[in-house]
Motif scaffolding. Structure first.
Motif, PDB file in Angstrom:
ATOM      1  N   ALA A  14      26.348  44.299  26.187  1.00  0.00           N
ATOM      2  CA  ALA A  14      25.921  44.773  27.509  1.00  0.00           C
ATOM      3  C   ALA A  14      25.054  43.733  28.228  1.00  0.00           C
ATOM      4  N   VAL A  15      24.143  43.108  27.508  1.00  0.00           N
ATOM      5  CA  VAL A  15      23.269  42.086  28.107  1.00  0.00           C
ATOM      6  C   VAL A  15      24.091  40.903  28.585  1.00  0.00           C
ATOM      7  N   ILE A  16      25.056  40.493  27.741  1.00  0.00           N
ATOM      8  CA  ILE A  16      25.908  39.344  28.128  1.00  0.00           C
ATOM      9  C   ILE A  16      26.697  39.658  29.382  1.00  0.00           C
ATOM     10  N   VAL A  17      27.240  40.895  29.444  1.00  0.00           N
ATOM     11  CA  VAL A  17      28.018  41.281  30.636  1.00  0.00           C
ATOM     12  C   VAL A  17      27.137  41.307  31.874  1.00  0.00           C
ATOM     13  N   ALA A  18      25.915  41.891  31.688  1.00  0.00           N
ATOM     14  CA  ALA A  18      25.001  41.975  32.851  1.00  0.00           C
ATOM     15  C   ALA A  18      24.601  40.601  33.340  1.00  0.00           C
ATOM     16  N   LEU A  19      24.270  39.693  32.446  1.00  0.00           N
ATOM     17  CA  LEU A  19      23.883  38.336  32.842  1.00  0.00           C
ATOM     18  C   LEU A  19      25.051  37.574  33.444  1.00  0.00           C
ATOM     19  N   GLY A  20      26.224  37.825  32.886  1.00  0.00           N
ATOM     20  CA  GLY A  20      27.392  37.126  33.396  1.00  0.00           C
ATOM     21  C   GLY A  20      27.761  37.553  34.798  1.00  0.00           C
ATOM     22  N   GLY A  21      27.471  38.798  35.115  1.00  0.00           N
ATOM     23  CA  GLY A  21      27.851  39.296  36.455  1.00  0.00           C
ATOM     24  C   GLY A  21      26.699  39.327  37.425  1.00  0.00           C
ATOM     25  N   ALA A  22      25.551  38.734  37.078  1.00  0.00           N
ATOM     26  CA  ALA A  22      24.372  38.803  37.968  1.00  0.00           C
ATOM     27  C   ALA A  22      24.613  38.078  39.284  1.00  0.00           C
ATOM     28  N   GLY A  23      25.285  36.969  39.262  1.00  0.00           N
ATOM     29  CA  GLY A  23      25.509  36.217  40.503  1.00  0.00           C
ATOM     30  C   GLY A  23      26.903  36.391  41.060  1.00  0.00           C
ATOM     31  N   ASP A  24      27.610  37.404  40.551  1.00  0.00           N
ATOM     32  CA  ASP A  24      28.993  37.606  40.974  1.00  0.00           C
ATOM     33  C   ASP A  24      29.084  38.871  41.815  1.00  0.00           C
ATOM     34  N   ASN A  25      29.691  38.821  42.978  1.00  0.00           N
ATOM     35  CA  ASN A  25      29.798  39.981  43.876  1.00  0.00           C
ATOM     36  C   ASN A  25      31.126  40.711  43.729  1.00  0.00           C
ATOM     37  N   GLY A  26      31.855  40.421  42.639  1.00  0.00           N
ATOM     38  CA  GLY A  26      33.135  41.063  42.426  1.00  0.00           C
ATOM     39  C   GLY A  26      32.971  42.559  42.205  1.00  0.00           C
ATOM     40  N   TYR A  27      34.061  43.302  42.426  1.00  0.00           N
ATOM     41  CA  TYR A  27      33.996  44.746  42.261  1.00  0.00           C
ATOM     42  C   TYR A  27      35.335  45.245  41.745  1.00  0.00           C
ATOM     43  N   VAL A  28      35.316  46.550  41.348  1.00  0.00           N
ATOM     44  CA  VAL A  28      36.496  47.210  40.828  1.00  0.00           C
ATOM     45  C   VAL A  28      36.685  48.513  41.596  1.00  0.00           C
ATOM     46  N   VAL A  29      37.914  48.739  42.063  1.00  0.00           N
ATOM     47  CA  VAL A  29      38.218  49.962  42.833  1.00  0.00           C
ATOM     48  C   VAL A  29      39.208  50.784  42.013  1.00  0.00           C
ATOM     49  N   VAL A  30      38.869  52.067  41.811  1.00  0.00           N
ATOM     50  CA  VAL A  30      39.742  53.000  41.101  1.00  0.00           C
ATOM     51  C   VAL A  30      40.047  54.142  42.050  1.00  0.00           C
ATOM     52  N   GLY A  31      41.311  54.397  42.289  1.00  0.00           N
ATOM     53  CA  GLY A  31      41.682  55.454  43.231  1.00  0.00           C
ATOM     54  C   GLY A  31      42.661  56.420  42.635  1.00  0.00           C
ATOM     55  N   ARG A  32      42.554  57.711  43.078  1.00  0.00           N
ATOM     56  CA  ARG A  32      43.524  58.737  42.683  1.00  0.00           C
ATOM     57  C   ARG A  32      43.583  59.742  43.809  1.00  0.00           C
ATOM     58  N   GLY A  33      44.680  59.828  44.493  1.00  0.00           N
ATOM     59  CA  GLY A  33      44.808  60.751  45.635  1.00  0.00           C
ATOM     60  C   GLY A  33      43.851  60.327  46.766  1.00  0.00           C
ATOM     61  N   ASP A  34      43.058  61.279  47.174  1.00  0.00           N
ATOM     62  CA  ASP A  34      42.081  61.004  48.235  1.00  0.00           C
ATOM     63  C   ASP A  34      40.779  60.438  47.695  1.00  0.00           C
ATOM     64  N   TRP A  35      40.705  60.357  46.379  1.00  0.00           N
ATOM     65  CA  TRP A  35      39.453  59.882  45.788  1.00  0.00           C
ATOM     66  C   TRP A  35      39.552  58.389  45.515  1.00  0.00           C
ATOM     67  N   VAL A  36      38.435  57.704  45.880  1.00  0.00           N
ATOM     68  CA  VAL A  36      38.348  56.266  45.651  1.00  0.00           C
ATOM     69  C   VAL A  36      36.965  55.972  45.064  1.00  0.00           C
ATOM     70  N   LEU A  37      36.994  55.239  43.903  1.00  0.00           N
ATOM     71  CA  LEU A  37      35.721  54.883  43.251  1.00  0.00           C
ATOM     72  C   LEU A  37      35.629  53.364  43.219  1.00  0.00           C
ATOM     73  N   GLN A  38      34.515  52.895  43.777  1.00  0.00           N
ATOM     74  CA  GLN A  38      34.303  51.447  43.839  1.00  0.00           C
ATOM     75  C   GLN A  38      33.042  51.113  43.019  1.00  0.00           C
ATOM     76  N   LEU A  39      33.203  50.217  42.036  1.00  0.00           N
ATOM     77  CA  LEU A  39      32.095  49.805  41.184  1.00  0.00           C
ATOM     78  C   LEU A  39      32.018  48.286  41.156  1.00  0.00           C
ATOM     79  N   SER A  40      30.784  47.837  40.960  1.00  0.00           N
ATOM     80  CA  SER A  40      30.661  46.390  40.764  1.00  0.00           C
ATOM     81  C   SER A  40      31.275  46.025  39.399  1.00  0.00           C
ATOM     82  N   LEU A  41      31.691  44.806  39.276  1.00  0.00           N
ATOM     83  CA  LEU A  41      32.350  44.368  38.060  1.00  0.00           C
ATOM     84  C   LEU A  41      31.446  44.509  36.830  1.00  0.00           C
ATOM     85  N   SER A  42      30.190  44.153  36.987  1.00  0.00           N
ATOM     86  CA  SER A  42      29.263  44.229  35.842  1.00  0.00           C
ATOM     87  C   SER A  42      29.017  45.664  35.414  1.00  0.00           C
ATOM     88  N   LEU A  43      28.902  46.576  36.387  1.00  0.00           N
ATOM     89  CA  LEU A  43      28.687  47.975  36.049  1.00  0.00           C
ATOM     90  C   LEU A  43      29.917  48.570  35.370  1.00  0.00           C
TER      91      LEU A  43
END
Length: 425
Positions: A14-43
């Motif tokens: 978890a620490v490695i992932v958090a440190l690795g994504g600290a300066g990265d603004n990437g994100y992940v989008v998960v959608g199903r029907g009308d629902w859309v969930l957007q999370l940062s890559l590190s989270l």
């Protein structure tokens, strides 16, 4: 400890992932029907690690719950086996010390949970034998065989021991013969058979079994020689006539024929059948091969057809055995048959001087009567009688010290069987 290591590993990831994504603004989008969930890559990565950890934990918990009945059964079994092991140790100790009742109870009670039920049942059978309860003894033997069917030999040997102890010799013989069919080279079975056949006086069967006993592991060859000589001796002694004795003698191996006890026994049978010439030749050859007092004594009794030749041969032994009472007595007898009265008298008197014996006195008295020296004959007759009385008084057992037979001790073969005094098979 294992769980702690897994938790630390997850924390590091978890620490490695958090440190690795600290300066990265990437994100992940998960959608199903009308629902859309957007999370940062590190989270998202952290959440993924947590989900995997939860699934692993649930799987471990399910496995633990599923295996709990088996673990409980194993725990109970281990506890019972521990109790059975302690009971086995205490039962064997009681068995060794002759506490039959306690031994039977501990060994039988712990047999079902024992890691080695065969030992428990066999021990319980021995305890029941000690208590004199044959029904329980036989049931324990049956249970021993049922618990370990491959241990039929051990159960059978134990059963034969019980039959021997109870003087059920025919049953023991049947048991051992059956075991030998299944294990013809087993040394314990062969040794037990040898002892049993000797006890039963089955000498012919014993002779046939001896080669296998000699070849089995741990056999004392000196003891085997003595036992073979004993068996042949009894077979020889049991012959009905001299023809059967000669046939039996021809079957005896040459090594056995050279034993003093067997040679003397066969010579006595020849003398009893008035085959003195054969006996004289046999005994003379045997004495020249190996000196034996019993053989020399019998040589003197042999009334050969040529007394002069017999005397010449015996006098040849004087150079090495001139002081032997048996030789001097034998020479006296041979001289009497050759009517050499003076030499016969000298030899017999020398024999008495070396070792007074009632039979030598008797022969000397007979000689003196033949040459009409009645006064000297009476004198030696009185001396011989005094010697016999003195010898019997000296050998009479004390009332305070019972003989071995009275004390229940077994006599040795040389003391109570066919060979003469001073001889063993």
């Amino acid at each position: 400890m294992k769980g702690l290591l897994i938790a630390l590993g997850m924390l590091v990831v978890a620490v490695i992932v958090a440190l690795g994504g600290a300066g990265d603004n990437g994100y992940v989008v998960v959608g199903r029907g009308d629902w859309v969930l957007q999370l940062s890559l590190s989270l998202f990565a952290l959440a993924l690690v947590v989900v995997v950890a939860l699934l692993y934990g649930l799987a471990r918990l399910a496995a633990l719950v599923w295996g709990m009945p088996g673990a409980v059964r194993a725990l109970i079994k281990a506890k019972r086996q521990g109790r059975s092991r302690r009971g086995l140790n205490r039962g064997l100790a009681a068995l060794t010390e002759g506490r039959w009742g306690e031994a039977e109870r501990r060994l039988a009670d712990g047999a079902l949970d024992s890691e080695v039920p065969l030992l428990n049942w066999l021990g319980a059978a021995r305890a029941a034998e000690g208590l004199g309860v044959p029904e329980r003894r036989d049931r324990y033997l049956h249970l021993a065989h049922a618990s370990v069917p491959s241990a039929e030999l051990a159960v059978g040997i134990t059963q034969a021991e019980f039959q021997l102890a109870g003087d059920r010799l025919e049953q023991a013989l049947a048991t051992l013969l059956q075991l030998r069919e299944k294990a013809p080279d087993n040394s314990q079975v062969i040794h037990s058979l040898v002892k049993l056949l000797r006890r039963m006086g089955e000498w012919q069967r014993l002779v046939e079994l001896l080669p296998a006993w000699r070849a089995s592991k741990g056999t004392d060859q000196t003891e085997a020689d003595a036992l073979e000589a004993e068996a042949w001796g009894h077979l020889l002694w049991a012959t009905e006539d001299v023809s059967a004795a000669k046939q039996s003698w021809s079957r005896i191996p040459p090594k056995m024929q050279r034993r003093e006890s067997l040679t003397a026994l066969y010579a006595e049978l020849l003398l009893g059948a008035e085959l003195d010439d054969e006996a004289e030749s046999l005994l003379g050859d045997a004495v020249e091969r190996k000196w034996g007092e019993a053989l020399v004594y019998l040589y003197g009794r042999a009334q050969g057809a040529h007394p002069a030749r017999q005397l010449e041969r015996a006098e040849g032994w004087l150079s090495k055995h001139g002081q032997e009472p048996a030789l001097l007595q034998a020479l006296g007898r041979v001289c009497m048959r050759g009517r050499l009265w003076g030499k016969a008298r000298d030899y017999l008197q020398a024999s008495i001087a070396a070792r007074p014996e009632a039979e030598t006195y008797q022969v000397l008295v007979e000689l003196l009567e033949q040459i009409n020296e009645h006064v000297s004959a009476a004198k030696y007759a009185r001396e011989g009688l005094a010697h016999v009385v003195q010898h019997r008084s000296a050998s009479q057992p004390s009332h305070d010290q019972p003989t071995p037979a009275a004390a229940g001790e077994g006599c040795r073969l040389s003391d109570c069987s066919l060979p003469g005094p001073g001889m063993s098979w």
